[in-house]
Design an enzyme around this catalytic site. Sequence first.
Site, mmCIF file in Angstrom:
data_model
loop_
_atom_site.group_PDB
_atom_site.id
_atom_site.type_symbol
_atom_site.label_atom_id
_atom_site.label_comp_id
_atom_site.label_asym_id
_atom_site.label_seq_id
_atom_site.Cartn_x
_atom_site.Cartn_y
_atom_site.Cartn_z
ATOM 1 C CG ASP A 111 -1.959 -1.074 1.219
ATOM 2 O OD1 ASP A 111 -2.438 -1.414 0.123
ATOM 3 O OD2 ASP A 111 -2.323 -1.567 2.299
ATOM 4 C CG ASP A 129 -6.654 -1.406 -1.577
ATOM 5 O OD1 ASP A 129 -6.892 -2.616 -1.744
ATOM 6 O OD2 ASP A 129 -5.745 -0.985 -0.838
#
Length: 152
Positions: A111, A129
């Site tokens: 991330d 995401d």
Amino acid sequence: MIYYVIALFVIAIDQISKWLIVKNMELGTSIPIIDNVLYITSHRNRGAAWGILENKMWFFYIITVIFVAFIVFYMKKYAKTDKLLGISLGLILGGAIGNFIDRVFRQEVVDFIHVYIFSYNYPVFNIADSALCIGVVLIIIQTVLEGKKAKE
């Protein structure tokens, strides 16, 4: 179908961006893009959103394979006649596969998009995401619009 191209595009951008983060940033470092709003932060997640189900990789493998199969089936059955649904499912498919690739090859998800919304420190996320969320929001919009049409 063009919707698979959308999925491939999401996967490519997701994996390239994650590769750049892994190769060029130390874990935990952060680069401000817009102070107090947007940062590029090298982060790893061994679970799902907000770190839930941490270190349950087999669960994610099984769920993702079932989910991807369902999305592909749904795309083949319904996306031919519904452009917005096809785009939505293409985004969702690309996002699911993008994070699945990380889980299989890294045993964690990379991330890096770190946002502060009105001083709320939003959990760090990635392109996959984002694609998943945008796809779901588009499906919700479509459902609302179809509900309004049905009432008319």
